[in-house]
Design an enzyme around this catalytic site. Structure first.
Site, PDB file in Angstrom:
ATOM      1  N   GLU A 155       0.782  -1.245   0.000  1.00  0.00           N
ATOM      2  CA  GLU A 155       0.000   0.000   0.000  1.00  0.00           C
ATOM      3  C   GLU A 155       0.815   1.297   0.000  1.00  0.00           C
ATOM      4  OE1 GLU A 155      -2.645  -0.446   3.344  1.00  0.00           O
ATOM      5  OE2 GLU A 155      -3.686  -2.142   2.457  1.00  0.00           O
ATOM      6  N   GLU A 260      -6.163 -11.014  -1.034  1.00  0.00           N
ATOM      7  CA  GLU A 260      -6.937 -10.807   0.208  1.00  0.00           C
ATOM      8  C   GLU A 260      -8.429 -10.790  -0.107  1.00  0.00           C
ATOM      9  OE1 GLU A 260      -5.506  -7.479   2.515  1.00  0.00           O
ATOM     10  OE2 GLU A 260      -3.416  -7.833   1.964  1.00  0.00           O
TER      11      GLU A 260
HETATM   12  C1  GLA Z   1      -4.950  -4.635   4.339  1.00  0.00           C
HETATM   13  C2  GLA Z   1      -3.696  -5.370   4.725  1.00  0.00           C
HETATM   14  C3  GLA Z   1      -4.007  -6.631   5.453  1.00  0.00           C
HETATM   15  C4  GLA Z   1      -5.110  -6.457   6.457  1.00  0.00           C
HETATM   16  C5  GLA Z   1      -6.295  -5.843   5.817  1.00  0.00           C
HETATM   17  C6  GLA Z   1      -7.429  -5.695   6.790  1.00  0.00           C
HETATM   18  O1  GLA Z   1      -5.575  -5.174   3.267  1.00  0.00           O
HETATM   19  O2  GLA Z   1      -2.878  -5.682   3.653  1.00  0.00           O
HETATM   20  O3  GLA Z   1      -2.866  -7.083   6.107  1.00  0.00           O
HETATM   21  O4  GLA Z   1      -4.674  -5.672   7.528  1.00  0.00           O
HETATM   22  O5  GLA Z   1      -5.913  -4.578   5.335  1.00  0.00           O
HETATM   23  O6  GLA Z   1      -7.360  -6.545   7.853  1.00  0.00           O
END
Ligand code: GLA
Length: 365
Positions: A155, A260
């Protein structure tokens, strides 16, 4: 003749015996991509009953949900905590899973001391990079040969494609990214190295990420793939927007991963992207409409959303190396607590009893 009759009579039984195997997610997508789940400490240490057998049956990859982030793994200067990490890689080895380390460099869940000297002043660029390199050398080095891929940087961009103004960026510019990838490669030249972010389906953000990835490559710094986190909602982003991202990342020469994946089924306060979220929302039924159960119609919408996503992933299985769910089952999803705390969400494909939800596998061609 009699043997044949017996065989015919037994056929339904034989087919039924095969069913569990067919219903294993990892077998179902064996030819396509790894199927992963993010796991926590209770799951890797066997304290959550049933988690290990569910993982072994269905998943060919695992990701460390929180345990290898800087905060948990390196809480104080010179102090590491490898309880999670050691159990995690042991589980990965036992499962024969493609094991992901998440994440080396991020602006969240990183303690304040990382950016400061003993007097509480911000470090200069050289000292911060050195500290980051030590961290990477220690963590990547410990799990060399046991972790197969690392989310090196998480990020670094805002949604409009501008740099996120974190301590990392404010102190080092973009140097922290280059140094992080260089160091990870130096410590473990065989591990795969990724950049990971959310909303990669947004063209302006993706453009910036791909420009960075190409710049790294042009400078001889290895980066193998781009992780699209995939925190989606029932109707957004569109399949076209996701497809565009898959194609562009692949065309630029990088592995595509959904790292994710989950689908939020709950309403969000209109300012949910802001930082001023208020726990009072949790007390209002308005923001927690399915506290007892998910209405059938929404359950069907969710199943249909997952089916259409997986049809798309399958269509591009030559480009996608992994699809990882952010959590093993609904009871463990971070979306029970974000953007409103204390809700009952249904974002994953295994329910709170660890059962695969109806309508998921059946629908995928
Ligand atoms: C982001 C991070 C993850 C996690 C999510 C929410 O996507 O990459 O590690 O913390 O937020 O839990």
């Amino acid at each position: 003749m009699r043997k044949l009759t017996v065989l015919i009579l037994l056929l339904p039984l034989l087919l039924a015996c095969q069913k569990p195997e067919l219903e294993s997610l990892k077998n179902r997508f064996q030819e396509d991509f790894f199927i992963g789940a993010a796991v926590n400490l209770a799951q890797v240490t066997g304290r959550e009953v049933g988690a290990d057998s569910l993982l072994e049956l269905h998943f060919s990859s695992i990701t460390s949900e929180n345990g290898l982030k800087w905060g948990p793994v390196h809480p104080k200067e010179g102090e590491y905590n490898f309880e999670f990490g050691d159990a995690y890689v042991a589980m990965g080895e036992k499962m024969g899973a493609f094991t992901i380390g998440h994440t080396l460099v991020w602006h969240q869940q990183t303690p304040a001391w990382v950016f400061q000297n003993g007097e509480g002043q911000f470090l200069n660029q050289m000292d911060l990079i050195r500290r980051m390199e030590d961290h990477i050398a220690t963590v990547v080095g410990r799990y060399k040969g046991k972790i197969d891929g690392w989310d090196v940087v998480n990020e670094a961009f805002e949604d409009d494609g501008s740099w996120r103004k974190t301590h990392w960026y404010n102190i080092t510019g973009t140097e922290f990214i280059k140094a992080a990838f260089r160091k990870a490669n130096e410590i473990d030249p065989d591990v795969e190295l990724y950049y990971n972010d959310y909303n990669v389906w947004k063209p302006e953000k993706r453009k910036a990420i791909l420009a960075l990835a190409k710049e790294l490559r042009a400078e001889g710094i290895r980066i193998d793939g781009i992780g699209m986190q995939g925190h989606y909602r029932l109707n957004s982003p569109s399949l076209d927007q996701i497809e565009q991202a898959i194609v562009e990342i692949h065309d630029a020469g990088f592995q595509v991963m959904f790292t994710e994946l989950d689908v939020d089924v709950l309403p969000r306060p209109s300012d949910s992207e802001g930082a001023d979220l208020n726990i009072n929302f949790a007390e209002s039924p308005e923001w927690n409409p399915y506290a007892d159960s998910l209405p059938q119609a929404v359950a069907q919408e969710l199943a249909a959303r997952y089916v259409s996503l997986f049809q798309l992933f399958r269509k591009h299985s030559d480009k996608i190396s992994r699809v990882t769910f952010w959590g093993l089952h609904d009871g463990r999803s971070w979306l029970n607590n974000w953007p409103v705390r204390g809700r009952t969400n249904y974002a994953l494909i295994f329910d709170r009893e660890m059962k695969l939800k109806a309508g998921f596998l059946e629908g995928i061609e």
